[in-house]
Design a protein around this motif. Structure first.
Motif, mmCIF file in Angstrom:
data_model
loop_
_atom_site.group_PDB
_atom_site.id
_atom_site.type_symbol
_atom_site.label_atom_id
_atom_site.label_comp_id
_atom_site.label_asym_id
_atom_site.label_seq_id
_atom_site.Cartn_x
_atom_site.Cartn_y
_atom_site.Cartn_z
ATOM 1 N N CYS A 1 0.500 23.616 28.999
ATOM 2 C CA CYS A 1 0.445 25.018 28.174
ATOM 3 C C CYS A 1 -0.973 25.028 27.650
ATOM 4 C CB CYS A 1 1.429 24.877 27.071
ATOM 5 S SG CYS A 1 1.395 26.224 25.818
ATOM 6 N N LYS A 2 -1.451 26.186 27.484
ATOM 7 C CA LYS A 2 -2.856 26.365 27.231
ATOM 8 C C LYS A 2 -2.870 26.941 25.789
ATOM 9 C CE LYS A 2 -4.894 25.100 31.082
ATOM 10 N NZ LYS A 2 -5.453 23.554 31.034
ATOM 11 N N ASN A 3 -1.740 27.267 25.269
ATOM 12 C CA ASN A 3 -1.299 27.785 23.937
ATOM 13 C C ASN A 3 -1.958 28.917 23.649
ATOM 14 O OD1 ASN A 3 -1.635 24.677 23.609
ATOM 15 N ND2 ASN A 3 -0.269 25.499 21.959
ATOM 16 N N CYS A 4 -1.865 29.772 24.577
ATOM 17 C CA CYS A 4 -2.368 31.309 24.547
ATOM 18 C C CYS A 4 -1.140 32.177 23.753
ATOM 19 C CB CYS A 4 -2.438 32.081 25.958
ATOM 20 S SG CYS A 4 -1.078 32.440 26.791
ATOM 21 N N GLY A 5 0.055 31.878 23.813
ATOM 22 C CA GLY A 5 0.999 32.639 22.883
ATOM 23 C C GLY A 5 1.521 33.676 23.499
ATOM 24 N N ALA A 6 1.355 33.965 24.853
ATOM 25 C CA ALA A 6 1.856 35.041 25.586
ATOM 26 C C ALA A 6 3.477 35.206 25.497
ATOM 27 C CB ALA A 6 1.031 35.225 26.935
ATOM 28 N N CYS A 7 3.911 33.905 25.922
ATOM 29 C CA CYS A 7 5.329 33.763 26.014
ATOM 30 C C CYS A 7 6.108 33.835 24.726
ATOM 31 C CB CYS A 7 5.783 32.550 26.955
ATOM 32 S SG CYS A 7 5.278 30.799 26.236
ATOM 33 N N TYR B 1 9.669 26.962 29.623
ATOM 34 C CA TYR B 1 9.050 28.031 30.051
ATOM 35 C C TYR B 1 7.567 27.712 30.510
ATOM 36 C CZ TYR B 1 6.740 32.483 31.125
ATOM 37 O OH TYR B 1 6.169 33.436 31.635
ATOM 38 N N PRO B 2 7.307 28.079 31.865
ATOM 39 C CA PRO B 2 7.988 28.767 32.744
ATOM 40 C C PRO B 2 8.765 27.721 33.640
ATOM 41 C CG PRO B 2 5.804 28.430 33.487
ATOM 42 C CD PRO B 2 5.775 27.733 32.224
ATOM 43 N N HIS C 1 3.872 35.673 32.520
ATOM 44 C CA HIS C 1 2.744 35.746 32.102
ATOM 45 C C HIS C 1 1.578 35.030 32.916
ATOM 46 C CE1 HIS C 1 5.011 37.061 28.688
ATOM 47 N NE2 HIS C 1 5.668 35.989 28.743
ATOM 48 N N CYS D 1 -1.682 31.788 32.864
ATOM 49 C CA CYS D 1 -0.698 30.603 32.249
ATOM 50 C C CYS D 1 -1.172 29.345 32.519
ATOM 51 C CB CYS D 1 0.761 30.803 32.352
ATOM 52 S SG CYS D 1 1.819 29.622 31.807
ATOM 53 N N GLY D 2 -1.213 28.400 31.720
ATOM 54 C CA GLY D 2 -1.536 27.046 32.199
ATOM 55 C C GLY D 2 -0.840 26.387 33.055
ATOM 56 N N TYR D 3 0.521 26.904 33.183
ATOM 57 C CA TYR D 3 1.205 26.406 34.522
ATOM 58 C C TYR D 3 1.274 27.179 35.747
ATOM 59 C CZ TYR D 3 3.687 23.887 30.506
ATOM 60 O OH TYR D 3 3.818 22.906 29.590
HETATM 61 S S1 SF4 Z 1 1.989 31.692 28.519
HETATM 62 FE FE1 SF4 Z 1 1.955 29.623 29.640
HETATM 63 S S2 SF4 Z 1 -0.133 28.976 28.512
HETATM 64 FE FE2 SF4 Z 1 0.653 30.723 27.395
HETATM 65 S S3 SF4 Z 1 1.780 29.615 25.563
HETATM 66 FE FE3 SF4 Z 1 3.261 30.339 27.262
HETATM 67 S S4 SF4 Z 1 3.207 28.463 28.710
HETATM 68 FE FE4 SF4 Z 1 1.245 27.993 27.471
#
Ligand code: SF4
Length: 83
Positions: free
Chosen positions: A27-33, A65-66, A74, A77-79
């Motif tokens: 996770c890159k902590n973008c917060g989208a999810c 997630y995911p 999203h 995403c880091g994943y």
């Molecule tokens: S969209 Fe992906 S990278 Fe962004 S907070 Fe959610 S899991 Fe982390």
């Protein structure tokens, strides 16, 4: 499938099904999810970095997630998922 039904599906499947073993990354902590459909009240956005204020007890839909490529909404995403 609309956004609300995507979120309901994500919540339901995360209760019983595991994360796909093909998932890689972090996770890159973008917060989208955390802001999908509605902004989570436990989300704290600090300097463009999403911090979950209940991270240790967050629900399965957030924890996993995911869970699968099909449920990943999203991007970026880091994943990601390997074939
Ligand atoms: S969209 Fe992906 S990278 Fe962004 S907070 Fe959610 S899991 Fe982390």
């Amino acid at each position: 499938m609309n956004h609300l039904s995507e979120k309901v599906k994500r919540a339901a499947t995360s209760l019983l099904l595991p994360v796909d073993k093909a998932r890689i990354g972090n996770c890159k902590n973008c917060g989208a999810c955390c802001m999908f459909v509605y902004r989570c009240p436990f989300l704290n956005l600090e300097k463009h970095r999403a911090i979950c204020t209940i991270h240790r007890i967050r629900p399965p839909m957030c924890r996993k997630y995911p869970r699968t490529k099909a449920e990943q909404i999203h991007k970026p995403c880091g994943y990601s998922f390997i074939n």
